[in-house]
Motif scaffolding. Structure first.
Motif: not given
Lengths: 278, 310
Positions: A24, A253, B126-127, B131, B134, B180, B182-184
Protein backbone atom coordinates in the motif's frame (compact mmCIF):
# COMPACT_ATOMS: atom_id res chain seq x y z
CA UNK A 1 -8.29 -15.29 20.17
CA UNK A 2 -4.55 -14.92 20.66
CA UNK A 3 -3.95 -17.94 22.83
CA UNK A 4 -5.35 -20.34 20.26
CA UNK A 5 -2.85 -19.20 17.65
CA UNK A 6 0.12 -21.33 16.72
CA UNK A 7 3.56 -19.87 16.04
CA UNK A 8 3.12 -20.67 12.38
CA UNK A 9 -0.15 -18.70 12.26
CA UNK A 10 1.41 -15.72 14.02
CA UNK A 11 4.29 -15.65 11.56
CA UNK A 12 1.85 -15.83 8.65
CA UNK A 13 -0.20 -12.96 10.04
CA UNK A 14 2.80 -10.68 10.54
CA UNK A 15 4.21 -11.59 7.14
CA UNK A 16 0.83 -10.78 5.60
CA UNK A 17 0.59 -7.50 7.47
CA UNK A 18 4.06 -6.50 6.30
CA UNK A 19 3.13 -7.39 2.76
CA UNK A 20 0.01 -5.20 2.95
CA UNK A 21 2.04 -2.32 4.36
CA UNK A 22 4.71 -2.50 1.63
CA UNK A 23 2.11 -2.99 -1.09
CA UNK A 24 0.00 0.00 0.00
CA UNK A 25 2.67 2.50 0.98
CA UNK A 26 5.66 1.32 -1.07
CA UNK A 27 4.77 2.71 -4.51
CA UNK A 28 3.83 6.05 -3.02
CA UNK A 29 7.07 6.26 -1.03
CA UNK A 30 9.05 5.50 -4.17
CA UNK A 31 7.18 8.23 -6.04
CA UNK A 32 7.75 10.63 -3.16
CA UNK A 33 11.45 9.85 -3.09
CA UNK A 34 11.62 10.32 -6.87
CA UNK A 35 10.44 13.90 -6.43
CA UNK A 36 13.64 14.73 -4.50
CA UNK A 37 16.11 12.99 -6.81
CA UNK A 38 18.07 14.48 -9.68
CA UNK A 39 17.13 13.29 -13.17
CA UNK A 40 20.62 11.88 -13.42
CA UNK A 41 20.09 9.72 -10.34
CA UNK A 42 16.74 8.51 -11.70
CA UNK A 43 18.25 7.19 -14.91
CA UNK A 44 21.26 5.65 -13.23
CA UNK A 45 21.79 1.92 -13.06
CA UNK A 46 21.09 1.50 -9.35
CA UNK A 47 17.97 3.19 -8.02
CA UNK A 48 17.98 4.28 -4.41
CA UNK A 49 15.06 5.01 -2.11
CA UNK A 50 17.00 7.66 -0.19
CA UNK A 51 17.43 10.77 -2.39
CA UNK A 52 21.14 11.36 -2.82
CA UNK A 53 21.87 14.12 -3.59
CA UNK A 54 18.69 15.70 -2.32
CA UNK A 55 17.15 18.31 -4.64
CA UNK A 56 14.09 20.56 -4.76
CA UNK A 57 14.63 21.19 -8.45
CA UNK A 58 11.51 19.31 -9.49
CA UNK A 59 9.32 21.35 -7.15
CA UNK A 60 10.84 24.50 -8.64
CA UNK A 61 10.09 23.22 -12.15
CA UNK A 62 6.54 22.23 -11.25
CA UNK A 63 5.64 25.61 -9.79
CA UNK A 64 7.74 28.05 -11.79
CA UNK A 65 7.83 26.44 -15.21
CA UNK A 66 4.57 24.54 -15.22
CA UNK A 67 2.54 26.94 -13.07
CA UNK A 68 1.32 24.29 -10.67
CA UNK A 69 -0.02 26.96 -8.29
CA UNK A 70 -2.67 27.97 -10.87
CA UNK A 71 -4.00 24.43 -10.86
CA UNK A 72 -3.79 24.20 -7.08
CA UNK A 73 -5.79 27.40 -6.73
CA UNK A 74 -8.42 26.24 -9.24
CA UNK A 75 -8.74 22.91 -7.49
CA UNK A 76 -9.03 24.54 -4.08
CA UNK A 77 -11.78 26.95 -5.16
CA UNK A 78 -13.75 24.26 -6.96
CA UNK A 79 -13.35 21.64 -4.23
CA UNK A 80 -14.18 23.95 -1.34
CA UNK A 81 -17.25 25.38 -3.09
CA UNK A 82 -18.36 21.85 -3.95
CA UNK A 83 -17.90 20.72 -0.36
CA UNK A 84 -19.93 23.62 1.03
CA UNK A 85 -22.76 23.11 -1.46
CA UNK A 86 -22.78 19.34 -0.95
CA UNK A 87 -23.11 19.78 2.79
CA UNK A 88 -25.91 22.34 2.51
CA UNK A 89 -27.96 20.57 -0.15
CA UNK A 90 -27.19 17.11 1.23
CA UNK A 91 -28.10 17.94 4.82
CA UNK A 92 -31.39 19.58 3.76
CA UNK A 93 -32.30 16.47 1.78
CA UNK A 94 -31.14 14.00 4.43
CA UNK A 95 -32.98 15.96 7.11
CA UNK A 96 -36.22 15.98 5.12
CA UNK A 97 -35.95 12.24 4.45
CA UNK A 98 -35.09 11.38 8.02
CA UNK A 99 -37.28 13.78 10.01
CA UNK A 100 -40.24 14.89 7.93
CA UNK A 101 -43.21 13.03 6.59
CA UNK A 102 -42.04 12.00 3.13
CA UNK A 103 -43.94 9.36 1.22
CA UNK A 104 -41.67 6.73 -0.29
CA UNK A 105 -38.52 7.94 1.42
CA UNK A 106 -36.63 4.73 0.72
CA UNK A 107 -37.62 4.90 -2.91
CA UNK A 108 -36.23 8.42 -3.08
CA UNK A 109 -33.03 7.30 -1.37
CA UNK A 110 -32.63 4.47 -3.87
CA UNK A 111 -33.12 6.86 -6.78
CA UNK A 112 -30.51 9.21 -5.31
CA UNK A 113 -28.06 6.34 -4.86
CA UNK A 114 -28.69 4.95 -8.33
CA UNK A 115 -27.35 8.19 -9.76
CA UNK A 116 -23.90 7.31 -8.49
CA UNK A 117 -23.95 4.20 -10.67
CA UNK A 118 -24.47 6.04 -13.94
CA UNK A 119 -21.38 5.79 -16.13
CA UNK A 120 -20.06 9.32 -16.12
CA UNK A 121 -19.01 9.10 -19.73
CA UNK A 122 -22.73 8.95 -20.58
CA UNK A 123 -23.27 12.30 -18.85
CA UNK A 124 -20.28 14.19 -20.16
CA UNK A 125 -21.43 14.69 -23.76
CA UNK A 126 -24.87 16.14 -23.02
CA UNK A 127 -23.48 18.19 -20.13
CA UNK A 128 -20.79 19.60 -22.39
CA UNK A 129 -23.47 20.79 -24.83
CA UNK A 130 -25.46 22.24 -21.94
CA UNK A 131 -22.45 24.04 -20.46
CA UNK A 132 -21.58 25.34 -23.90
CA UNK A 133 -25.13 26.68 -24.42
CA UNK A 134 -24.97 28.53 -21.11
CA UNK A 135 -21.45 29.82 -21.80
CA UNK A 136 -20.06 27.92 -18.82
CA UNK A 137 -17.12 26.16 -20.45
CA UNK A 138 -13.79 27.11 -18.85
CA UNK A 139 -15.54 28.30 -15.70
CA UNK A 140 -15.48 27.11 -12.11
CA UNK A 141 -19.28 27.15 -12.14
CA UNK A 142 -19.63 24.26 -14.60
CA UNK A 143 -17.31 22.10 -12.51
CA UNK A 144 -18.92 23.02 -9.20
CA UNK A 145 -22.45 22.30 -10.44
CA UNK A 146 -21.31 18.95 -11.81
CA UNK A 147 -19.31 17.92 -8.74
CA UNK A 148 -22.22 18.84 -6.48
CA UNK A 149 -24.32 16.22 -8.22
CA UNK A 150 -21.48 13.68 -8.14
CA UNK A 151 -20.92 14.10 -4.40
CA UNK A 152 -24.55 14.41 -3.38
CA UNK A 153 -25.57 10.71 -3.37
CA UNK A 154 -22.86 9.70 -0.92
CA UNK A 155 -23.24 12.80 1.26
CA UNK A 156 -27.03 12.37 1.46
CA UNK A 157 -26.73 8.68 2.28
CA UNK A 158 -24.14 9.06 5.00
CA UNK A 159 -25.92 12.03 6.61
CA UNK A 160 -29.27 10.25 6.40
CA UNK A 161 -27.73 7.24 8.14
CA UNK A 162 -26.36 9.50 10.86
CA UNK A 163 -29.53 11.54 11.36
CA UNK A 164 -31.44 8.29 11.78
CA UNK A 165 -29.32 7.46 14.82
CA UNK A 166 -30.29 10.70 16.59
CA UNK A 167 -33.17 10.19 19.05
CA UNK A 168 -36.65 11.32 17.96
CA UNK A 169 -37.38 12.83 21.37
CA UNK A 170 -35.38 15.90 20.46
CA UNK A 171 -37.82 16.65 17.66
CA UNK A 172 -40.62 16.62 20.17
CA UNK A 173 -38.70 18.84 22.57
CA UNK A 174 -37.94 21.32 19.82
CA UNK A 175 -41.55 21.40 18.78
CA UNK A 176 -42.63 22.09 22.34
CA UNK A 177 -40.31 25.05 22.32
CA UNK A 178 -42.04 26.33 19.22
CA UNK A 179 -39.11 25.78 16.96
CA UNK A 180 -39.59 25.85 13.22
CA UNK A 181 -38.51 22.99 11.01
CA UNK A 182 -35.36 24.76 9.92
CA UNK A 183 -34.62 25.68 13.52
CA UNK A 184 -34.59 22.01 14.45
CA UNK A 185 -32.07 21.29 11.69
CA UNK A 186 -29.90 24.33 12.30
CA UNK A 187 -29.87 24.56 16.09
CA UNK A 188 -30.02 20.90 17.04
CA UNK A 189 -29.49 18.27 14.37
CA UNK A 190 -26.51 19.87 12.66
CA UNK A 191 -24.54 20.70 15.82
CA UNK A 192 -25.09 17.13 17.01
CA UNK A 193 -23.90 15.77 13.66
CA UNK A 194 -20.59 17.58 13.51
CA UNK A 195 -18.40 14.44 13.21
CA UNK A 196 -20.53 13.13 10.39
CA UNK A 197 -20.49 16.51 8.64
CA UNK A 198 -16.70 16.57 8.78
CA UNK A 199 -16.47 13.07 7.29
CA UNK A 200 -18.95 13.70 4.50
CA UNK A 201 -17.39 17.08 3.79
CA UNK A 202 -14.02 15.41 3.43
CA UNK A 203 -15.48 12.77 1.11
CA UNK A 204 -17.07 15.45 -1.07
CA UNK A 205 -13.81 17.38 -1.08
CA UNK A 206 -11.78 14.33 -2.15
CA UNK A 207 -14.28 13.49 -4.90
CA UNK A 208 -13.99 16.99 -6.33
CA UNK A 209 -10.23 17.21 -5.82
CA UNK A 210 -9.58 13.93 -7.65
CA UNK A 211 -12.12 14.21 -10.46
CA UNK A 212 -10.66 14.07 -13.95
CA UNK A 213 -13.15 13.34 -16.75
CA UNK A 214 -15.39 16.40 -16.45
CA UNK A 215 -12.49 18.73 -15.73
CA UNK A 216 -10.77 17.42 -18.84
CA UNK A 217 -13.85 17.96 -21.00
CA UNK A 218 -15.03 21.30 -19.61
CA UNK A 219 -11.78 23.25 -19.26
CA UNK A 220 -9.00 24.10 -21.68
CA UNK A 221 -6.58 26.50 -20.00
CA UNK A 222 -4.65 26.94 -16.78
CA UNK A 223 -7.15 29.58 -15.61
CA UNK A 224 -9.76 26.92 -14.95
CA UNK A 225 -8.09 23.49 -15.19
CA UNK A 226 -7.79 21.51 -11.97
CA UNK A 227 -4.72 19.66 -10.73
CA UNK A 228 -5.47 16.21 -12.16
CA UNK A 229 -5.80 17.71 -15.64
CA UNK A 230 -2.67 19.78 -15.05
CA UNK A 231 -0.66 16.72 -14.04
CA UNK A 232 -2.01 14.68 -16.94
CA UNK A 233 -0.69 17.38 -19.29
CA UNK A 234 2.77 17.54 -17.72
CA UNK A 235 4.19 15.08 -20.22
CA UNK A 236 5.59 16.74 -23.29
CA UNK A 237 5.94 15.08 -26.61
CA UNK A 238 9.61 14.21 -26.44
CA UNK A 239 10.29 13.00 -22.94
CA UNK A 240 8.45 12.30 -19.71
CA UNK A 241 9.66 14.50 -16.83
CA UNK A 242 9.15 11.85 -14.14
CA UNK A 243 10.75 13.98 -11.43
CA UNK A 244 8.48 16.96 -12.10
CA UNK A 245 5.45 14.70 -12.23
CA UNK A 246 6.47 13.13 -8.94
CA UNK A 247 6.82 16.57 -7.35
CA UNK A 248 3.40 17.69 -8.57
CA UNK A 249 1.91 14.39 -7.42
CA UNK A 250 3.37 14.90 -3.96
CA UNK A 251 1.87 18.40 -3.77
CA UNK A 252 -1.56 17.01 -4.68
CA UNK A 253 -1.44 13.86 -2.62
CA UNK A 254 0.44 14.54 0.61
CA UNK A 255 -2.08 17.01 2.12
CA UNK A 256 -4.86 14.59 1.22
CA UNK A 257 -3.09 11.65 2.82
CA UNK A 258 -2.49 13.63 6.00
CA UNK A 259 -6.17 14.61 6.14
CA UNK A 260 -7.27 11.04 5.50
CA UNK A 261 -4.94 9.56 8.11
CA UNK A 262 -6.09 12.15 10.61
CA UNK A 263 -9.77 11.35 10.04
CA UNK A 264 -9.32 7.69 9.12
CA UNK A 265 -11.60 6.26 11.78
CA UNK A 266 -14.46 8.55 10.79
CA UNK A 267 -13.87 7.94 7.10
CA UNK A 268 -13.98 4.17 7.38
CA UNK A 269 -17.19 4.42 9.40
CA UNK A 270 -18.71 6.93 7.01
CA UNK A 271 -17.89 4.94 3.93
CA UNK A 272 -19.19 1.66 5.20
CA UNK A 273 -22.30 3.31 6.59
CA UNK A 274 -23.11 5.00 3.33
CA UNK A 275 -23.20 1.83 1.35
CA UNK A 276 -20.35 0.85 -0.87
CA UNK A 277 -18.99 3.58 -3.00
CA UNK A 278 -15.56 4.63 -3.97
CA UNK B 1 -24.67 13.10 22.34
CA UNK B 2 -24.72 11.80 25.89
CA UNK B 3 -26.82 13.21 28.68
CA UNK B 4 -29.82 15.44 28.56
CA UNK B 5 -30.70 17.23 25.40
CA UNK B 6 -30.93 20.95 25.82
CA UNK B 7 -32.81 23.05 23.37
CA UNK B 8 -31.37 26.52 22.84
CA UNK B 9 -33.66 29.36 23.84
CA UNK B 10 -35.03 30.78 20.65
CA UNK B 11 -38.14 32.88 20.18
CA UNK B 12 -40.99 31.03 21.87
CA UNK B 13 -43.73 31.81 19.41
CA UNK B 14 -46.93 29.76 19.24
CA UNK B 15 -46.72 26.17 18.09
CA UNK B 16 -48.76 26.55 14.94
CA UNK B 17 -45.76 27.40 12.78
CA UNK B 18 -44.51 23.83 12.77
CA UNK B 19 -47.72 22.43 11.43
CA UNK B 20 -48.74 25.07 8.95
CA UNK B 21 -47.12 24.22 5.63
CA UNK B 22 -46.02 20.80 6.82
CA UNK B 23 -46.96 19.03 3.60
CA UNK B 24 -44.75 21.32 1.57
CA UNK B 25 -41.71 21.49 3.83
CA UNK B 26 -40.08 18.20 2.89
CA UNK B 27 -40.36 18.88 -0.82
CA UNK B 28 -38.96 22.36 -0.34
CA UNK B 29 -35.93 20.88 1.43
CA UNK B 30 -35.50 18.15 -1.15
CA UNK B 31 -35.84 20.57 -4.05
CA UNK B 32 -32.16 21.64 -4.31
CA UNK B 33 -31.04 18.00 -4.36
CA UNK B 34 -33.66 17.10 -6.98
CA UNK B 35 -32.70 20.09 -9.10
CA UNK B 36 -29.04 19.23 -8.91
CA UNK B 37 -29.42 15.52 -9.66
CA UNK B 38 -32.09 16.22 -12.25
CA UNK B 39 -30.02 18.67 -14.25
CA UNK B 40 -26.65 16.94 -13.94
CA UNK B 41 -27.67 13.27 -13.97
CA UNK B 42 -31.18 12.49 -15.17
CA UNK B 43 -31.46 15.13 -17.86
CA UNK B 44 -28.08 14.26 -19.44
CA UNK B 45 -28.86 10.53 -19.40
CA UNK B 46 -32.18 11.08 -21.17
CA UNK B 47 -30.62 13.65 -23.46
CA UNK B 48 -27.78 11.24 -24.24
CA UNK B 49 -30.24 8.55 -25.29
CA UNK B 50 -31.97 11.10 -27.52
CA UNK B 51 -28.65 12.25 -29.02
CA UNK B 52 -27.81 8.64 -29.85
CA UNK B 53 -30.70 8.70 -32.34
CA UNK B 54 -29.33 11.77 -34.10
CA UNK B 55 -26.32 12.51 -36.27
CA UNK B 56 -25.39 15.50 -34.12
CA UNK B 57 -21.89 16.65 -34.96
CA UNK B 58 -20.13 19.79 -33.82
CA UNK B 59 -18.05 19.84 -36.99
CA UNK B 60 -20.65 19.44 -39.74
CA UNK B 61 -23.37 21.04 -37.58
CA UNK B 62 -25.69 18.15 -38.52
CA UNK B 63 -28.50 17.57 -36.10
CA UNK B 64 -31.06 15.25 -37.69
CA UNK B 65 -32.99 12.33 -36.32
CA UNK B 66 -31.51 9.17 -37.82
CA UNK B 67 -33.31 6.47 -35.86
CA UNK B 68 -31.22 3.41 -35.13
CA UNK B 69 -28.51 4.21 -37.68
CA UNK B 70 -25.86 4.87 -35.01
CA UNK B 71 -26.59 1.55 -33.33
CA UNK B 72 -26.39 -0.29 -36.64
CA UNK B 73 -23.03 1.36 -37.24
CA UNK B 74 -21.97 0.49 -33.70
CA UNK B 75 -22.69 -3.21 -34.05
CA UNK B 76 -20.66 -3.34 -37.26
CA UNK B 77 -17.78 -1.30 -35.86
CA UNK B 78 -14.62 -3.32 -35.02
CA UNK B 79 -13.20 -0.61 -32.67
CA UNK B 80 -16.41 -0.78 -30.62
CA UNK B 81 -16.18 -4.55 -30.16
CA UNK B 82 -12.48 -4.25 -29.47
CA UNK B 83 -13.21 -1.76 -26.67
CA UNK B 84 -16.16 -3.84 -25.47
CA UNK B 85 -14.02 -6.94 -24.99
CA UNK B 86 -11.27 -5.01 -23.23
CA UNK B 87 -13.81 -3.47 -20.89
CA UNK B 88 -15.40 -6.82 -20.05
CA UNK B 89 -11.98 -8.42 -19.55
CA UNK B 90 -10.78 -5.52 -17.40
CA UNK B 91 -13.97 -5.58 -15.32
CA UNK B 92 -13.98 -9.34 -14.79
CA UNK B 93 -10.28 -9.75 -13.97
CA UNK B 94 -9.95 -6.69 -11.76
CA UNK B 95 -13.18 -7.41 -9.84
CA UNK B 96 -12.21 -11.03 -9.17
CA UNK B 97 -8.64 -10.15 -8.17
CA UNK B 98 -9.72 -7.27 -5.97
CA UNK B 99 -12.33 -9.39 -4.23
CA UNK B 100 -9.96 -12.31 -3.58
CA UNK B 101 -6.94 -10.25 -2.50
CA UNK B 102 -9.23 -7.92 -0.54
CA UNK B 103 -10.67 -10.92 1.29
CA UNK B 104 -7.19 -12.18 2.14
CA UNK B 105 -6.24 -8.75 3.47
CA UNK B 106 -9.44 -8.52 5.49
CA UNK B 107 -8.80 -11.92 7.06
CA UNK B 108 -5.36 -10.76 8.18
CA UNK B 109 -6.69 -7.45 9.49
CA UNK B 110 -9.44 -9.03 11.56
CA UNK B 111 -6.77 -10.74 13.66
CA UNK B 112 -5.28 -8.71 16.48
CA UNK B 113 -1.60 -7.93 16.12
CA UNK B 114 0.81 -5.16 17.00
CA UNK B 115 0.69 -2.32 14.47
CA UNK B 116 -2.72 -3.17 13.07
CA UNK B 117 -3.75 0.49 13.20
CA UNK B 118 -0.80 1.51 11.04
CA UNK B 119 -1.56 -1.13 8.44
CA UNK B 120 -5.21 -0.10 8.33
CA UNK B 121 -4.23 3.54 7.91
CA UNK B 122 -1.67 2.76 5.21
CA UNK B 123 -4.38 0.96 3.29
CA UNK B 124 -6.21 4.25 2.78
CA UNK B 125 -3.25 5.78 0.92
CA UNK B 126 -4.05 4.27 -2.51
CA UNK B 127 -7.70 5.14 -2.08
CA UNK B 128 -7.05 8.81 -1.26
CA UNK B 129 -4.71 9.34 -4.17
CA UNK B 130 -6.18 10.94 -7.32
CA UNK B 131 -6.46 8.30 -10.05
CA UNK B 132 -4.45 10.49 -12.39
CA UNK B 133 -1.58 10.42 -9.90
CA UNK B 134 -1.92 6.63 -9.60
CA UNK B 135 -1.65 6.36 -13.37
CA UNK B 136 1.42 8.55 -13.55
CA UNK B 137 2.95 6.65 -10.65
CA UNK B 138 2.46 3.32 -12.38
CA UNK B 139 3.82 4.86 -15.53
CA UNK B 140 7.01 5.58 -13.62
CA UNK B 141 7.15 2.25 -11.73
CA UNK B 142 6.66 0.30 -14.95
CA UNK B 143 8.73 2.58 -17.17
CA UNK B 144 10.38 0.49 -19.86
CA UNK B 145 13.86 1.90 -19.37
CA UNK B 146 14.29 3.17 -15.84
CA UNK B 147 11.31 1.71 -14.02
CA UNK B 148 11.93 0.15 -10.63
CA UNK B 149 9.81 -2.90 -11.49
CA UNK B 150 12.10 -3.84 -14.36
CA UNK B 151 15.10 -3.25 -12.09
CA UNK B 152 13.73 -5.54 -9.37
CA UNK B 153 12.64 -8.28 -11.77
CA UNK B 154 15.99 -8.18 -13.57
CA UNK B 155 17.88 -8.53 -10.31
CA UNK B 156 15.65 -11.35 -9.14
CA UNK B 157 16.40 -13.04 -12.43
CA UNK B 158 12.73 -13.23 -13.39
CA UNK B 159 13.29 -11.41 -16.68
CA UNK B 160 16.49 -11.19 -18.71
CA UNK B 161 15.90 -7.82 -20.34
CA UNK B 162 13.77 -4.74 -19.68
CA UNK B 163 10.10 -5.16 -20.52
CA UNK B 164 8.26 -2.26 -22.13
CA UNK B 165 5.23 -2.88 -19.92
CA UNK B 166 2.61 -0.40 -21.06
CA UNK B 167 4.29 0.33 -24.37
CA UNK B 168 3.68 -3.14 -25.68
CA UNK B 169 0.23 -4.46 -26.68
CA UNK B 170 0.87 -7.77 -24.90
CA UNK B 171 1.38 -6.33 -21.44
CA UNK B 172 -0.33 -2.92 -21.48
CA UNK B 173 -3.79 -4.04 -20.34
CA UNK B 174 -2.27 -6.22 -17.62
CA UNK B 175 -0.32 -3.23 -16.30
CA UNK B 176 -3.50 -1.18 -16.17
CA UNK B 177 -5.35 -3.95 -14.35
CA UNK B 178 -2.49 -4.08 -11.85
CA UNK B 179 -2.75 -0.33 -11.26
CA UNK B 180 -6.49 -0.70 -10.64
CA UNK B 181 -5.91 -3.61 -8.28
CA UNK B 182 -3.38 -1.56 -6.34
CA UNK B 183 -5.72 1.39 -6.04
CA UNK B 184 -8.90 -0.40 -5.10
CA UNK B 185 -8.07 -3.66 -3.32
CA UNK B 186 -7.30 -2.01 0.04
CA UNK B 187 -10.66 -0.33 0.00
CA UNK B 188 -12.34 -3.62 -0.81
CA UNK B 189 -10.46 -5.09 2.15
CA UNK B 190 -11.89 -2.42 4.46
CA UNK B 191 -15.44 -3.15 3.35
CA UNK B 192 -14.98 -6.88 3.77
CA UNK B 193 -13.34 -6.29 7.14
CA UNK B 194 -16.47 -4.51 8.32
CA UNK B 195 -18.46 -7.50 7.10
CA UNK B 196 -16.17 -9.97 8.87
CA UNK B 197 -16.48 -8.08 12.13
CA UNK B 198 -20.22 -8.65 12.17
CA UNK B 199 -19.65 -12.42 12.30
CA UNK B 200 -20.33 -13.28 15.96
CA UNK B 201 -17.07 -14.01 17.81
CA UNK B 202 -18.78 -16.57 20.01
CA UNK B 203 -19.54 -18.71 16.96
CA UNK B 204 -15.88 -18.80 15.96
CA UNK B 205 -14.71 -19.40 19.54
CA UNK B 206 -17.10 -22.29 19.90
CA UNK B 207 -15.84 -23.86 16.70
CA UNK B 208 -12.25 -23.44 17.87
CA UNK B 209 -13.11 -25.14 21.17
CA UNK B 210 -14.39 -28.05 19.14
CA UNK B 211 -10.98 -28.19 17.49
CA UNK B 212 -12.03 -26.95 14.07
CA UNK B 213 -9.16 -25.92 11.82
CA UNK B 214 -8.86 -22.32 10.63
CA UNK B 215 -9.82 -23.08 7.05
CA UNK B 216 -12.89 -25.03 8.17
CA UNK B 217 -13.99 -22.07 10.25
CA UNK B 218 -13.45 -19.84 7.25
CA UNK B 219 -15.26 -22.10 4.82
CA UNK B 220 -18.21 -23.08 7.00
CA UNK B 221 -18.80 -20.02 9.18
CA UNK B 222 -17.18 -16.87 7.91
CA UNK B 223 -17.64 -17.23 4.18
CA UNK B 224 -21.39 -18.02 4.21
CA UNK B 225 -22.07 -15.10 6.56
CA UNK B 226 -19.88 -12.81 4.51
CA UNK B 227 -21.43 -13.75 1.18
CA UNK B 228 -24.00 -10.93 0.94
CA UNK B 229 -21.32 -8.31 1.71
CA UNK B 230 -19.00 -9.99 -0.78
CA UNK B 231 -21.63 -9.89 -3.52
CA UNK B 232 -22.63 -6.28 -2.92
CA UNK B 233 -19.01 -5.14 -2.77
CA UNK B 234 -18.33 -7.12 -5.94
CA UNK B 235 -21.27 -5.51 -7.70
CA UNK B 236 -20.15 -2.01 -6.88
CA UNK B 237 -16.60 -2.83 -7.88
CA UNK B 238 -17.75 -4.31 -11.18
CA UNK B 239 -19.91 -1.28 -11.99
CA UNK B 240 -17.01 0.99 -11.17
CA UNK B 241 -14.43 -1.02 -13.09
CA UNK B 242 -16.72 -1.11 -16.10
CA UNK B 243 -16.54 2.64 -16.53
CA UNK B 244 -12.74 2.86 -16.09
CA UNK B 245 -11.46 6.03 -17.70
CA UNK B 246 -8.72 7.99 -15.89
CA UNK B 247 -6.29 5.09 -15.53
CA UNK B 248 -6.43 4.15 -19.20
CA UNK B 249 -6.60 7.66 -20.58
CA UNK B 250 -3.57 8.87 -18.64
CA UNK B 251 -1.44 5.71 -18.67
CA UNK B 252 -1.78 4.61 -22.28
CA UNK B 253 -4.45 6.74 -23.93
CA UNK B 254 -6.00 3.52 -25.22
CA UNK B 255 -2.87 2.40 -27.03
CA UNK B 256 -0.56 0.89 -28.05
CA UNK B 257 -2.40 -0.24 -31.17
CA UNK B 258 -5.76 0.13 -29.37
CA UNK B 259 -4.78 -2.73 -27.05
CA UNK B 260 -6.12 -0.92 -23.98
CA UNK B 261 -9.05 0.94 -25.52
CA UNK B 262 -12.10 0.68 -23.27
CA UNK B 263 -15.67 1.84 -23.83
CA UNK B 264 -15.14 5.01 -21.81
CA UNK B 265 -11.98 6.07 -23.62
CA UNK B 266 -13.45 5.17 -27.01
CA UNK B 267 -16.59 7.12 -26.20
CA UNK B 268 -14.54 10.10 -25.02
CA UNK B 269 -12.52 10.10 -28.22
CA UNK B 270 -15.56 9.90 -30.47
CA UNK B 271 -17.17 12.74 -28.51
CA UNK B 272 -14.27 15.11 -28.08
CA UNK B 273 -11.80 14.27 -30.86
CA UNK B 274 -14.16 13.70 -33.76
CA UNK B 275 -16.96 15.75 -32.13
CA UNK B 276 -19.56 13.23 -33.34
CA UNK B 277 -21.97 13.63 -30.45
CA UNK B 278 -24.64 11.44 -32.01
CA UNK B 279 -22.42 8.40 -32.50
CA UNK B 280 -20.50 9.03 -29.28
CA UNK B 281 -23.80 9.06 -27.39
CA UNK B 282 -24.69 5.71 -28.91
CA UNK B 283 -21.46 4.26 -27.52
CA UNK B 284 -22.10 5.65 -24.04
CA UNK B 285 -25.77 4.62 -24.12
CA UNK B 286 -24.72 1.08 -25.00
CA UNK B 287 -22.45 1.24 -21.95
CA UNK B 288 -25.24 2.50 -19.76
CA UNK B 289 -27.45 -0.41 -20.87
CA UNK B 290 -24.70 -2.98 -20.23
CA UNK B 291 -24.07 -1.49 -16.82
CA UNK B 292 -27.77 -1.75 -16.02
CA UNK B 293 -27.71 -5.42 -17.07
CA UNK B 294 -24.71 -6.15 -14.84
CA UNK B 295 -26.57 -4.60 -11.92
CA UNK B 296 -29.73 -6.61 -12.59
CA UNK B 297 -27.84 -9.92 -12.89
CA UNK B 298 -25.95 -9.26 -9.66
CA UNK B 299 -29.11 -8.27 -7.81
CA UNK B 300 -30.96 -11.40 -8.92
CA UNK B 301 -28.01 -13.52 -7.80
CA UNK B 302 -27.86 -11.67 -4.50
CA UNK B 303 -31.56 -12.15 -3.81
CA UNK B 304 -31.24 -15.87 -4.57
CA UNK B 305 -28.29 -16.20 -2.23
CA UNK B 306 -30.03 -14.38 0.58
CA UNK B 307 -33.15 -16.52 0.13
CA UNK B 308 -30.99 -19.64 0.26
CA UNK B 309 -29.29 -18.72 3.49
CA UNK B 310 -32.41 -17.60 5.34
Amino acid sequence: MNESRSVFQSVMIYAGALLILVWSAGPFLWQFSTSFQLDKALTEGTPSLIPHPFTLEHYYNAFVEKGLHHYVLNSLVVSLATTALCLIVGSLAAFALSRLDVKGRYGILMVILSVSMFPQIALVGPLYLLASDFGLLDTYTALIITYLALGLPLVTWVLFGYFETLPREIDEAARMDGMRVIGLLWHIILPMSLPSLVTTGLLAFITAWNEFLFALAFTSDSDSQTIPVGIANFTNQYYVPWGDIAAASAVVTVPLIILVLFFQRHIIEGLTQGGIKE
Amino acid sequence: MNGAITVPAVDRTPKAKWALPSALWPWLLLLPAFLSLGSVSFYPIVNGVYLSFTNRSLITQDNDFVGLANYAQLLADPPFWNAWWHTIWFTAVSTVLETLIGLAMALILCETFAGRGIVRAAMLVPWAMPTVVTSKMFGWLFDGQHGIINFILLHLGLIDQNVNWYGSPDTALTTIILADVWKTTPFMALLLLTGLQTVPKSLIEAARMDGAKAWIIFWNIRLPLLLPTLLIAGLFRALDAFRVFDLVYVLTGGGPADSTETLSTLSYKVLFSTLQFGYGSAVSTAMFITEGLIAVVFCLFLIRQIRKTT
